[in-house]
Each structure stands twice: as C-alpha cells, then as structure tokens.
Design a protein around this motif. Structure first.
Motif, PDB file in Angstrom:
ATOM      1  N   TYR A 135       0.890  -1.162   0.000  1.00 34.57           N
ATOM      2  CA  TYR A 135       0.000   0.000   0.000  1.00 34.57           C
ATOM      3  C   TYR A 135       0.925   1.208   0.000  1.00 34.57           C
ATOM      4  N   ALA A 136       1.300   1.650  -1.181  1.00 33.95           N
ATOM      5  CA  ALA A 136       2.353   2.647  -1.343  1.00 33.95           C
ATOM      6  C   ALA A 136       1.972   3.960  -0.677  1.00 33.95           C
ATOM      7  N   PRO A 137       2.961   4.693  -0.134  1.00 33.89           N
ATOM      8  CA  PRO A 137       2.656   5.945   0.557  1.00 33.89           C
ATOM      9  C   PRO A 137       1.827   6.919  -0.264  1.00 33.89           C
ATOM     10  N   GLU A 138       2.126   7.050  -1.560  1.00 26.73           N
ATOM     11  CA  GLU A 138       1.362   8.003  -2.362  1.00 26.73           C
ATOM     12  C   GLU A 138      -0.099   7.571  -2.498  1.00 26.73           C
ATOM     13  N   ALA A 139      -0.349   6.252  -2.508  1.00 21.38           N
ATOM     14  CA  ALA A 139      -1.726   5.765  -2.566  1.00 21.38           C
ATOM     15  C   ALA A 139      -2.442   5.988  -1.239  1.00 21.38           C
ATOM     16  N   VAL A 140      -1.740   5.751  -0.132  1.00 21.80           N
ATOM     17  CA  VAL A 140      -2.330   6.004   1.188  1.00 21.80           C
ATOM     18  C   VAL A 140      -2.752   7.470   1.299  1.00 21.80           C
ATOM     19  N   LEU A 141      -1.850   8.374   0.938  1.00 20.64           N
ATOM     20  CA  LEU A 141      -2.143   9.810   1.044  1.00 20.64           C
ATOM     21  C   LEU A 141      -3.308  10.208   0.146  1.00 20.64           C
ATOM     22  N   LEU A 194      -2.908   9.105  10.720  1.00 21.55           N
ATOM     23  CA  LEU A 194      -2.388   8.210   9.694  1.00 21.55           C
ATOM     24  C   LEU A 194      -1.856   9.006   8.511  1.00 21.55           C
ATOM     25  N   TYR A 195      -2.605  10.021   8.076  1.00 24.77           N
ATOM     26  CA  TYR A 195      -2.130  10.894   6.994  1.00 24.77           C
ATOM     27  C   TYR A 195      -0.829  11.581   7.418  1.00 24.77           C
ATOM     28  N   HIS A 196      -0.796  12.073   8.643  1.00 24.73           N
ATOM     29  CA  HIS A 196       0.386  12.752   9.172  1.00 24.73           C
ATOM     30  C   HIS A 196       1.589  11.815   9.135  1.00 24.73           C
ATOM     31  N   CYS A 197       1.368  10.568   9.522  1.00 19.04           N
ATOM     32  CA  CYS A 197       2.460   9.592   9.520  1.00 19.04           C
ATOM     33  C   CYS A 197       3.058   9.444   8.128  1.00 19.04           C
ATOM     34  N   TYR A 198       2.195   9.248   7.133  1.00 19.15           N
ATOM     35  CA  TYR A 198       2.688   9.027   5.776  1.00 19.15           C
ATOM     36  C   TYR A 198       3.187  10.312   5.118  1.00 19.15           C
ATOM     37  N   LYS A 199       2.688  11.466   5.568  1.00 19.19           N
ATOM     38  CA  LYS A 199       3.091  12.731   4.970  1.00 19.19           C
ATOM     39  C   LYS A 199       4.438  13.199   5.509  1.00 19.19           C
TER      40      LYS A 199
END
Length: 347
Positions: free
Chosen positions: A243-249, A262-267
């Motif tokens: 689940y790639a970071p750009e897809a999560v965001l 969760l967004y903060h984590c990946y951002k």
C-alpha cells in the motif's frame, strides 16, 4: 496516468463496498464479536492502517472493539493509541499496557514523535483524551484481558495479535482473580473463539519474522499453552501487498481524512522503507476468508528461527492450529479491501 489508476481503484472499492453491505446483512445473523487488538504500535505504519480499519468496522457495527493492548514498553505507545482512539471518536476502547516487553525493540518508522511535543513540535499535533497521569495508570494488558474475557460470553472473543507475544503469554499464565475464577488457560479456552496472528514464517520471507523473534521466550509460552484456535498469517503472506505511501495519502485525502494521524504519519515520516501490509492480513483473513486459503489443522511448533513447523496431527489429538495464506489470484481485490476499510469505508 496516476489519476486514472487512482479512480480505477475507487471504482473497484465501490463494487467491493456494495458486496460488503450484503456481507453486513448476512453477518447480522450472528452475534457481533468482541474484538481485541494486541499490537506493537508506534513502530510500523501497518499497525495504524489496521487500527483505522478496525475503527471503521466498529462504526458499521461489524465488531465490538473492546480493547487495544500495547505490547511495547513505554507510555508513548499508549499515547499513540489514545491519539487514534480520540481522532476516530472511539474513546470507549480500553487500553492495556506492558512494562516488561522486549527491551529496545526496533523502531522502523518514528511516528511516535507526534505524541511528544517537546521532541517533535512546540504544541501537540493531535488531541488526546487521557492525561499523562491517566496514561501512566493504565492497567497491565494481562489484567485487562481477564476483565474483558471474564465479562464476555463463551466463544465470543476474537483476538488479533500483530506484535510480540508477551501480553498473551502472561494472560495464559494468569490465575483466578476478581474477574474470573478460571486460570488463564481455561479462561481463554472458554471465551476466545480464535486468535489471528501475524507471526512466524516458512524461511522464504523478505526478512525474518520480527514479532516472535523479538520475544522468543513468550512466543514459545504462547505456543505451548494456548488452547484456543490459532490462525497464522506468516511473514510471507503480507510481502505481496504494498500500500504505497502516495496511494495512502491520496485515499485519505479523498476520504476527508487528511487531518488525521495516519495521513500525518505518511506525509511527514519516511514510510517508503519496504513497508508491507503484514499486520492487516490477520484481520482480512478473519473478515474475508474467501480470499484466503486455509491449511490445517496442523500441530504447529516453532524452531529457533521462529519458522513455523507444520505437522499433521495425530488422529486422537485435538489440534486447532491453521495457516492462512492469501489467494494470489485475488491480490488486487485484497489490496482494494485494505484501501476500502482503511480510508473509504463510508464513501
């Protein structure tokens, strides 16, 4: 091209969502299970993805999310769970902690820093519901397990174990108390319908199994004493799901969740570290067994490298241990389910 791919997945998830509504109607024929998550949160992002999925399932009435047990030492890990409970508006979910977990376990992604403003920023990034004093006085996980199991109906509790085995081992070693006259083994035998674990491997994973190998003594105790059905999602099972970071965001932003932890984590953290969705597999194998192949029952033991040794049980044995492996023909559908439950479940 990226937008085309993104909206293709949105279409896939809408289809899956309509199917899951039918599943919900079907599921109402059975009692809603009591769910407990046992996690080494504040290390890898797949723990947070799993938590997000669980909150959304609780919102839909699919599960009664009773507690989150933290199997890493330190108040900061409980604070991370409190942040998640608060953001998803599930402050009723109880938190259990440990003070005798593995010493200095690996931290793969340091998103725990959002819990400590003096180290991360001048002000807290996210609201919490519990004060520092309340965090410090949270119950030991084994005790909270006994409280929840003691009040639950027989054969009604499902445990997801996506971290170290210390909390479950201590539950099994526990004795009668104010919550139940049963010892830990008998309490688990009576109350727990199944334990779904991200643990063990066959020796061909991208990396050695981290969860059991970080605390082998308690992993062995768990394997020796556990009377409940155990469903293993080995390390290899999650290796296929990126689940790639750009897809999560993109998914979180589309779901209106770009203000969340969760967004903060990946951002703001490096989540492109080889991260795979290992910890989500036990939840999905319980929720959607039609996408998984179940092997067993086996007599499952561990060797020194935490490799799962599988042996067919004797005819007279009461073996109840299984391995669940994703059907690789359904990889896209399974990834779509992760994206659906994590961020777009209400859309």
């Amino acid at each position: 091209m990226r937008n085309i791919i993104f909206w293709f997945f949105i279409a896939v998830m809408i289809v899956v969502s309509s199917c899951s509504d039918d599943d919900t109607k079907e599921a109402t024929k059975e009692p809603v299970p009591v769910m407990i998550l046992d996690t080494d949160v504040a290390s890898s992002a797949d723990d947070l993805v799993t938590l997000s999925c669980l909150y959304h399932l609780a919102d839909k009435g699919r599960i009664n999310l009773a507690a989150i047990m933290v199997n890493r030492n330190g108040d900061v890990n409980a604070k991370m769970v409190d942040i998640m409970n608060t953001y998803y508006k599930h402050q009723e979910v109880e938190i259990g902690v440990t003070h005798s977990g593995p010493e200095n376990p690996m931290v793969w992604i340091d998103y725990w820093k959002m819990c400590e403003p003096r180290k991360y920023a001048d002000e807290p990034v996210f609201a919490r519901s519990l004060s520092d004093a309340e965090i410090s006085s949270l119950p030991e996980a084994a005790k909270l397990y006994r409280k929840i199991l003691g009040r639950s109906e027989d054969n009604s509790v499902v445990i997801l174990s996506i971290g170290f085995a210390n909390n479950l081992a201590r539950l099994l070693e526990s004795q009668a108390d104010e919550y139940s006259p049963l010892d830990g083994v008998e309490l688990v035998r009576r109350k727990v319908k199944g334990i779904y674990l991200q643990a063990g491997h066959y020796g061909v994973a991208m990396e050695p199994d981290y969860n059991f190998k970080s605390d082998p003594e308690n992993a062995i105790k768990l394997m020796d004493k556990c009377p409940a059905p155990m469903y293993f999602s080995p390390q290899e099972a999650g290796d296929y799901f990126n689940y790639a970071p750009e897809a999560v965001l993109a998914d979180l932003k589309a779901a209106g969740m770009s203000d969340g932890p969760l967004y903060h984590c990946y951002k703001h953290h490096d989540c492109d570290t080889g991260q795979r969705m290992w910890d989500v597999m036990p939840l999905l194998s319980w929720l959607h067994p039609e996408y998984f192949d179940t092997f067993g029952p086996y007599d499952i033991t561990l060797d020194e490298d935490m490799i799962l040794n599988l042996k067919l049980p004797e005819a007279t044995s009461n073996c109840n241990r299984y391995v669940q492996y994703p059907n690789l023909n359904e990889k896209e559908a399974i990834l779509g389910l992760i994206r659906l439950y994590c961020s777009l479940y209400d859309k």
